[in-house]
Design an enzyme around this catalytic site. Structure first.
Site, PDB file in Angstrom:
ATOM      1  CE  LYS A  11     -15.316   9.192  51.829  1.00  0.00           C
ATOM      2  NZ  LYS A  11     -15.164   8.408  53.019  1.00  0.00           N
ATOM      3  CG  HIS A  95     -16.118   4.002  48.893  1.00  0.00           C
ATOM      4  ND1 HIS A  95     -16.740   4.158  50.106  1.00  0.00           N
ATOM      5  CD2 HIS A  95     -14.934   4.637  48.988  1.00  0.00           C
ATOM      6  CE1 HIS A  95     -15.953   4.874  50.895  1.00  0.00           C
ATOM      7  NE2 HIS A  95     -14.854   5.185  50.239  1.00  0.00           N
ATOM      8  CD  GLU A  97     -18.096   6.287  52.884  1.00  0.00           C
ATOM      9  OE1 GLU A  97     -18.345   7.024  51.906  1.00  0.00           O
ATOM     10  OE2 GLU A  97     -17.145   6.497  53.677  1.00  0.00           O
ATOM     11  CB  SER A 202      -7.645   7.993  58.482  1.00  0.00           C
ATOM     12  OG  SER A 202      -8.971   7.802  58.945  1.00  0.00           O
TER      13      SER A 202
HETATM   14  P1  PGA Z   1     -11.112   9.095  54.445  1.00  0.00           P
HETATM   15  O1  PGA Z   1     -11.919   8.346  53.299  1.00  0.00           O
HETATM   16  O2  PGA Z   1      -9.824   9.590  53.820  1.00  0.00           O
HETATM   17  O3  PGA Z   1     -12.014  10.214  54.877  1.00  0.00           O
HETATM   18  O4  PGA Z   1     -10.849   8.101  55.531  1.00  0.00           O
HETATM   19  C1  PGA Z   1     -11.267   7.526  52.358  1.00  0.00           C
HETATM   20  C2  PGA Z   1     -12.286   6.924  51.420  1.00  0.00           C
HETATM   21  O5  PGA Z   1     -13.419   6.669  51.856  1.00  0.00           O
HETATM   22  O6  PGA Z   1     -12.010   6.692  50.229  1.00  0.00           O
END
Ligand code: PGA
Length: 249
Positions: A11, A95, A97, A202
């Site tokens: 990210k 993704h 986001e 997560s």
């Molecule tokens: P995270 O993110 O492991 O922090 O939940 C996963 C992702 O956004 O690909």
């Protein structure tokens, strides 16, 4: 590309020095055969650094997004030929986001997917439902809608990996249950059998073993827990223990 594939999505984290240190630690810390199961998705500013740092290894490198056009008036965007110029062969697309924080629609993601694939990139396409969609019983409908663009791209399926990432499990510490994961992965496989499916949301060193033991899961896409090179190595080792390595054509 070897399955299981363990992908780190950094990210908007790490500068070039931190990126180099991460790569060095992972390359020195894991047996070389394990490195073929790794993909790193750094921010654009670290792509060249990471490509150089892993050049002597089979570690794969992905950008976190890619525009569908080759060039043009698209401020803030980069294209597949620009990534190819850096020897970046993979891109994450869709993704959550990008979809939900930056408003990328299904149509826009579909255009990015088609453009990137047709220009020779390999793609990890992310799909997943929001909490309200899960609670309304719409999970499979949402995932099916997000996977719809694959229908016109069958001849390029060998260049696609899917990542099922329930939006409510991303960065929240709230991991989906193994039943929930297996169910959606089975649903995806029923329509898109040959395409590998990673799970994301997560994932951490404590839960990756049980997730990887699911036969429906071909790897993981990991955000927060993959920023730390020690944790990342532990997750790669745990995944390979759970699965044993297998080759994807
Ligand atoms: P995270 O993110 O492991 O922090 O939940 C996963 C992702 O956004 O690909």
């Amino acid at each position: 590309m070897k399955l299981p594939l363990i992908a780190a999505n950094w990210k908007m984290h790490k500068n070039r020095k931190e990126a180099r240190e991460f790569c060095r630690a992972v390359i020195e810390g894991l047996p070389s055969r394990d490195l073929q199961h790794i993909l790193l998705a750094p921010p654009f500013t670290c792509l060249e650094t990471v490509v150089e740092a892993v050049a002597a290894t089979p570690i794969l490198v992905a950008s976190q997004n890619c525009h569908g056009e080759t060039h043009g008036a698209f401020t803030g965007e980069v294209s597949a030929p620009m990534l190819a110029d850096l020897k970046v062969e993979w891109a994450l697309l869709g993704h959550s986001e990008r979809r939900h924080v930056f408003g990328e629609s299904d149509e826009l993601v579909a255009k990015r997917l088609e453009g990137a694939l047709k220009q020779g990139l390999k793609v990890i396409l992310c799909v997943g439902e929001r909490l309200e969609e899960r609670e309304a019983g719409q999970t499979e409908a949402v995932v099916a809608r997000q996977l719809q663009p694959l229908e016109n791209l069958r001849d390029l399926w060998q260049n696609i990996v899917l990542a099922y990432e329930p939006v409510w499990a991303i960065g929240t510490g709230r991991v989906a249950t193994t039943e929930q994961i297996a169910q959606v992965h089975r649903f995806i496989r029923a329509a898109h059998g040959p395409i590998p499916v990673l799970y994301g949301g997560s994932v951490n060193p404590g839960n990756i073993g049980e997730i990887m033991r699911l036969p429906e899961v071909d790897g993981a896409l990991i955000g927060g827990a993959a920023l730390d090179s020690g944790k990342f190595q532990a997750m790669v080792a745990e995944s390979l223990k759970a699965k044993g390595g297998s080759e994807h054509p």
